[in-house]
Every structure is written in structure tokens, then in C-alpha cells.
Motif scaffolding. Structure first.
Motif, PDB file in Angstrom:
ATOM      1  N   VAL A 100      36.740  19.485  10.136  1.00 54.44           N
ATOM      2  CA  VAL A 100      36.093  20.244  11.200  1.00 54.44           C
ATOM      3  C   VAL A 100      35.869  19.339  12.403  1.00 54.44           C
ATOM      4  O   VAL A 100      35.279  18.259  12.280  1.00 54.44           O
ATOM      5  CB  VAL A 100      34.742  20.825  10.733  1.00 54.44           C
ATOM      6  CG1 VAL A 100      34.031  21.518  11.901  1.00 54.44           C
ATOM      7  CG2 VAL A 100      34.957  21.825   9.607  1.00 54.44           C
ATOM      8  N   LEU A 101      36.364  19.773  13.563  1.00 54.23           N
ATOM      9  CA  LEU A 101      36.114  19.085  14.827  1.00 54.23           C
ATOM     10  C   LEU A 101      35.043  19.854  15.580  1.00 54.23           C
ATOM     11  O   LEU A 101      35.220  21.033  15.911  1.00 54.23           O
ATOM     12  CB  LEU A 101      37.398  19.027  15.656  1.00 54.23           C
ATOM     13  CG  LEU A 101      37.271  18.409  17.057  1.00 54.23           C
ATOM     14  CD1 LEU A 101      36.995  16.916  16.958  1.00 54.23           C
ATOM     15  CD2 LEU A 101      38.524  18.663  17.876  1.00 54.23           C
ATOM     16  N   GLU A 102      33.928  19.195  15.830  1.00 54.80           N
ATOM     17  CA  GLU A 102      32.794  19.801  16.519  1.00 54.80           C
ATOM     18  C   GLU A 102      32.639  19.140  17.883  1.00 54.80           C
ATOM     19  O   GLU A 102      32.530  17.925  17.973  1.00 54.80           O
ATOM     20  CB  GLU A 102      31.515  19.588  15.688  1.00 54.80           C
ATOM     21  CG  GLU A 102      30.244  20.050  16.356  1.00 54.80           C
ATOM     22  CD  GLU A 102      29.009  19.454  15.693  1.00 54.80           C
ATOM     23  OE1 GLU A 102      28.382  20.145  14.895  1.00 54.80           O
ATOM     24  OE2 GLU A 102      28.689  18.266  15.983  1.00 54.80           O
ATOM     25  N   VAL A 103      32.638  19.940  18.937  1.00 55.54           N
ATOM     26  CA  VAL A 103      32.554  19.417  20.307  1.00 55.54           C
ATOM     27  C   VAL A 103      31.167  19.705  20.878  1.00 55.54           C
ATOM     28  O   VAL A 103      30.698  20.851  20.848  1.00 55.54           O
ATOM     29  CB  VAL A 103      33.630  20.054  21.202  1.00 55.54           C
ATOM     30  CG1 VAL A 103      33.555  19.479  22.619  1.00 55.54           C
ATOM     31  CG2 VAL A 103      35.017  19.843  20.604  1.00 55.54           C
ATOM     32  N   ARG A 104      30.535  18.662  21.388  1.00 54.09           N
ATOM     33  CA  ARG A 104      29.213  18.797  22.013  1.00 54.09           C
ATOM     34  C   ARG A 104      29.224  18.120  23.385  1.00 54.09           C
ATOM     35  O   ARG A 104      29.876  17.090  23.578  1.00 54.09           O
ATOM     36  CB  ARG A 104      28.116  18.170  21.142  1.00 54.09           C
ATOM     37  CG  ARG A 104      27.838  18.932  19.845  1.00 54.09           C
ATOM     38  CD  ARG A 104      26.770  18.243  19.014  1.00 54.09           C
ATOM     39  NE  ARG A 104      26.538  18.940  17.765  1.00 54.09           N
ATOM     40  CZ  ARG A 104      25.592  19.870  17.574  1.00 54.09           C
ATOM     41  NH1 ARG A 104      24.795  20.194  18.579  1.00 54.09           N
ATOM     42  NH2 ARG A 104      25.447  20.466  16.410  1.00 54.09           N
ATOM     43  N   GLY A 105      28.481  18.701  24.297  1.00 53.96           N
ATOM     44  CA  GLY A 105      28.368  18.111  25.613  1.00 53.96           C
ATOM     45  C   GLY A 105      27.537  16.850  25.598  1.00 53.96           C
ATOM     46  O   GLY A 105      26.634  16.685  24.762  1.00 53.96           O
ATOM     47  N   ALA A 106      27.847  15.928  26.521  1.00 53.16           N
ATOM     48  CA  ALA A 106      27.093  14.677  26.626  1.00 53.16           C
ATOM     49  C   ALA A 106      25.948  14.847  27.628  1.00 53.16           C
ATOM     50  O   ALA A 106      26.132  15.403  28.710  1.00 53.16           O
ATOM     51  CB  ALA A 106      28.010  13.551  27.072  1.00 53.16           C
ATOM     52  N   GLU A 107      24.795  14.389  27.230  1.00 56.49           N
ATOM     53  CA  GLU A 107      23.612  14.423  28.093  1.00 56.49           C
ATOM     54  C   GLU A 107      23.273  13.003  28.538  1.00 56.49           C
ATOM     55  O   GLU A 107      23.377  12.057  27.756  1.00 56.49           O
ATOM     56  CB  GLU A 107      22.420  15.027  27.343  1.00 56.49           C
ATOM     57  CG  GLU A 107      22.659  16.428  26.797  1.00 56.49           C
ATOM     58  CD  GLU A 107      22.683  17.473  27.884  1.00 56.49           C
ATOM     59  OE1 GLU A 107      22.227  17.178  29.011  1.00 56.49           O
ATOM     60  OE2 GLU A 107      23.159  18.593  27.633  1.00 56.49           O
ATOM     61  N   GLY A 108      22.860  12.863  29.807  1.00 59.10           N
ATOM     62  CA  GLY A 108      22.521  11.542  30.317  1.00 59.10           C
ATOM     63  C   GLY A 108      21.052  11.379  30.639  1.00 59.10           C
ATOM     64  O   GLY A 108      20.512  10.279  30.578  1.00 59.10           O
ATOM     65  N   LYS A 109      20.401  12.488  30.989  1.00 54.35           N
ATOM     66  CA  LYS A 109      18.997  12.419  31.380  1.00 54.35           C
ATOM     67  C   LYS A 109      18.161  13.236  30.421  1.00 54.35           C
ATOM     68  O   LYS A 109      18.400  14.427  30.229  1.00 54.35           O
ATOM     69  CB  LYS A 109      18.817  12.927  32.804  1.00 54.35           C
ATOM     70  CG  LYS A 109      19.532  12.083  33.863  1.00 54.35           C
ATOM     71  CD  LYS A 109      19.303  12.640  35.257  1.00 54.35           C
ATOM     72  CE  LYS A 109      20.015  11.790  36.304  1.00 54.35           C
ATOM     73  NZ  LYS A 109      19.809  12.323  37.675  1.00 54.35           N
ATOM     74  N   GLY A 110      17.178  12.610  29.842  1.00 52.78           N
ATOM     75  CA  GLY A 110      16.294  13.308  28.915  1.00 52.78           C
ATOM     76  C   GLY A 110      15.381  12.346  28.210  1.00 52.78           C
ATOM     77  O   GLY A 110      15.803  11.238  27.844  1.00 52.78           O
ATOM     78  N   GLN A 114      17.499   6.113  29.832  1.00 51.14           N
ATOM     79  CA  GLN A 114      17.723   5.657  31.188  1.00 51.14           C
ATOM     80  C   GLN A 114      19.183   5.318  31.469  1.00 51.14           C
ATOM     81  O   GLN A 114      19.588   5.171  32.617  1.00 51.14           O
ATOM     82  CB  GLN A 114      16.865   4.408  31.465  1.00 51.14           C
ATOM     83  CG  GLN A 114      15.376   4.632  31.329  1.00 51.14           C
ATOM     84  CD  GLN A 114      14.850   5.643  32.334  1.00 51.14           C
ATOM     85  OE1 GLN A 114      15.206   5.599  33.507  1.00 51.14           O
ATOM     86  NE2 GLN A 114      14.007   6.563  31.874  1.00 51.14           N
ATOM     87  N   LYS A 115      19.985   5.175  30.406  1.00 49.67           N
ATOM     88  CA  LYS A 115      21.370   4.772  30.591  1.00 49.67           C
ATOM     89  C   LYS A 115      22.200   5.244  29.406  1.00 49.67           C
ATOM     90  O   LYS A 115      21.703   5.291  28.279  1.00 49.67           O
ATOM     91  CB  LYS A 115      21.461   3.247  30.729  1.00 49.67           C
ATOM     92  CG  LYS A 115      22.824   2.718  31.128  1.00 49.67           C
ATOM     93  CD  LYS A 115      22.787   1.209  31.320  1.00 49.67           C
ATOM     94  CE  LYS A 115      24.156   0.691  31.737  1.00 49.67           C
ATOM     95  NZ  LYS A 115      24.131  -0.792  31.915  1.00 49.67           N
ATOM     96  N   GLY A 116      23.460   5.558  29.664  1.00 50.66           N
ATOM     97  CA  GLY A 116      24.321   5.999  28.575  1.00 50.66           C
ATOM     98  C   GLY A 116      24.189   7.483  28.311  1.00 50.66           C
ATOM     99  O   GLY A 116      23.558   8.229  29.069  1.00 50.66           O
ATOM    100  N   ASN A 117      24.797   7.941  27.220  1.00 48.84           N
ATOM    101  CA  ASN A 117      24.831   9.364  26.886  1.00 48.84           C
ATOM    102  C   ASN A 117      24.440   9.611  25.442  1.00 48.84           C
ATOM    103  O   ASN A 117      24.637   8.765  24.587  1.00 48.84           O
ATOM    104  CB  ASN A 117      26.243   9.934  27.110  1.00 48.84           C
ATOM    105  CG  ASN A 117      26.689   9.817  28.553  1.00 48.84           C
ATOM    106  OD1 ASN A 117      27.347   8.859  28.937  1.00 48.84           O
ATOM    107  ND2 ASN A 117      26.324  10.785  29.368  1.00 48.84           N
ATOM    108  N   TYR A 118      23.928  10.809  25.208  1.00 46.39           N
ATOM    109  CA  TYR A 118      23.643  11.271  23.856  1.00 46.39           C
ATOM    110  C   TYR A 118      24.142  12.707  23.737  1.00 46.39           C
ATOM    111  O   TYR A 118      24.462  13.362  24.739  1.00 46.39           O
ATOM    112  CB  TYR A 118      22.146  11.181  23.541  1.00 46.39           C
ATOM    113  CG  TYR A 118      21.256  11.998  24.449  1.00 46.39           C
ATOM    114  CD1 TYR A 118      20.887  13.298  24.106  1.00 46.39           C
ATOM    115  CD2 TYR A 118      20.784  11.465  25.656  1.00 46.39           C
ATOM    116  CE1 TYR A 118      20.073  14.052  24.944  1.00 46.39           C
ATOM    117  CE2 TYR A 118      19.983  12.214  26.493  1.00 46.39           C
ATOM    118  CZ  TYR A 118      19.623  13.506  26.142  1.00 46.39           C
ATOM    119  OH  TYR A 118      18.829  14.254  26.977  1.00 46.39           O
ATOM    120  N   GLN A 119      24.218  13.213  22.517  1.00 48.07           N
ATOM    121  CA  GLN A 119      24.799  14.537  22.298  1.00 48.07           C
ATOM    122  C   GLN A 119      23.788  15.656  22.540  1.00 48.07           C
ATOM    123  O   GLN A 119      22.640  15.572  22.119  1.00 48.07           O
ATOM    124  CB  GLN A 119      25.341  14.639  20.869  1.00 48.07           C
ATOM    125  CG  GLN A 119      26.444  13.625  20.590  1.00 48.07           C
ATOM    126  CD  GLN A 119      27.143  13.890  19.283  1.00 48.07           C
ATOM    127  OE1 GLN A 119      27.388  15.039  18.912  1.00 48.07           O
ATOM    128  NE2 GLN A 119      27.489  12.829  18.565  1.00 48.07           N
TER     129      GLN A 119
END
Length: 205
Positions: A100-110, A114-119
């Protein structure tokens, strides 16, 4: 006395055999495998997140001309436990494998980030790659899911089939991007010749 001893020994052996069989059934339960509707649509494996996690890609694309349009994406890959266990033992995928390939958007602010991305929490896309040798002429098939619980097979003429056939490391799957499985495939000698040619000779130490 001898007959009684033989009887006790036979009883112990029978009990041991039943216990061993019960242990094997408990340790390696048989999975249901892919399930289909009457019109050949694949039923989505709703509990795929209980499966084995293989890897995550970030903004990956096999098309050099493809642009992300400012939207970063994570791709998570999961496989059914029975297939994973077989791969670890043999270096290739058994019949009834489901990836299974699951695609999620990357979030930068939350929160405190302060830096980088999370799902992000929203699933942007789902695709299932199924090995079912008796059902598909090429053994494998792709299914793309939107919001439904079932999906039709992606036509064989789609680019995903030829791309996987030409570049996949093991049995039309991109094991080259699965860091825990690639070394197993190397040790078992199951890497596809086309991938070995692309990867080139091993680096000299």
C-alpha cells in the motif's frame, strides 16, 4: 510394564505434536489475502496501517519533467505481514503480496516546528500493488483508490507497469527504495538484472 511405558511415551509424542502445530498456527497466522468484489474490483485493506512499514519517500517522482507546484508530499509504504516474512526468508515476494502506497501532504508550520516538514493528517492518495498470479497475466496489478472502498484495476497500458518492469529491483517492486529490504535482496541474490545494470558496480572500499 514395558507396554505401559510405551503408551505413556506415545501419548507424550502426540501431545507434543498437537502443541507444536498450535504454536505454528499462532506464530504464523494465515492472512486473508486480497479480496475482490463480484465485478473484479479490489476491496481496500482498511487495516493496512497495522501492517509492516517499509519506507517513506519525500517529493519523489520518476518523471524528471514533473513539477510539485509548491506542494511537498510524503509517500509511505506498507506491506502485509505474511509477505514481509516471506521476503525476509527468500528475498522475493510471495503470491498474495499487497503493498500500500499512502500519500500525505507535507506541513511546515505547526506547533513548535520551526524548520523542515512533517506529515499532515489528510491522506491525499492511496494505491495498492497486488501480486495475484492466478488472476493477473503479469502476476501483479495496480489499483488506485480515491474515496471509495473498492477500485478497478489500473489498465496494463498505464506507464506504471512498464516503469516497474524496467526499473524495479525485485519482482517489479522498487525494493531499491526500501532500506531494510534491499540488503536482504542483495544477500539472497534476487536483484533484477536491469536494476543491477542501472545501479552499476559496487563501490570499492
Amino acid at each position: 510394564m514395558l507396554a505401559q511405558a510405551k503408551s505413556v511415551l506415545l501419548g507424550a509424542m502426540v501431545l507434543f505434536s498437537f502443541s507444536l502445530a498450535a504454536f505454528r498456527q499462532t506464530a504464523t497466522p494465515a492472512g486473508p489475502g486480497p479480496e475482490y468484489t463480484g465485478d473484479a474490483q479490489l476491496k481496500f485493506p482498511a487495516h493496512y496501517r497495522d501492517w509492516l512499514y517499509l519506507t517513506t519517500g519525500f517529493d519523489m517522482s520518476y518523471n524528471p519533467a514533473m513539477q510539485m507546484g509548491g506542494h511537498h508530499m510524503f509517500d509511505n509504504v506498507f506491506v502485509n505481514p505474511e509477505a514481509y516474512k516471506a521476503f525476509v526468508e527468500t528475498g522475493t515476494w510471495p503470491d498474495k503480496t499487497m503493498l500500500v502506497l499512502e500519500v500525505r501532504g507535507a506541513e511546515g508550520k505547526g506547533s513548535i516546528n520551526q524548520k523542515g516538514n512533517y506529515q499532515g493528517t489528510e491522506v491525499m492518495g492511496l494505491e495498492v500493488h497486488v501480486k495475484d498470479e492466478a488472476r493477473f497475466p503479469g502476476k501483479w496489478a495496480f489499483f488506485g483508490f480515491d474515496d471509495g472502498k473498492t477500485a478497478k484495476m489500473i489498465p496494463v497500458a498505464a506507464d506504471c507497469y512498464s516503469c516497474h518492469a524496467a526499473h524495479a529491483a525485485v519482482d517489479t517492486t522498487f525494493v531499491q527504495f526500501y532500506p531494510t529490504l534491499l540488503p536482504i535482496a542483495k544477500s539472497k541474490g534476487t536483484l533484477a538484472a536491469a536494476y543491477r545494470n542501472e545501479a552499476g558496480p559496487p563501490a570499492q572500499k
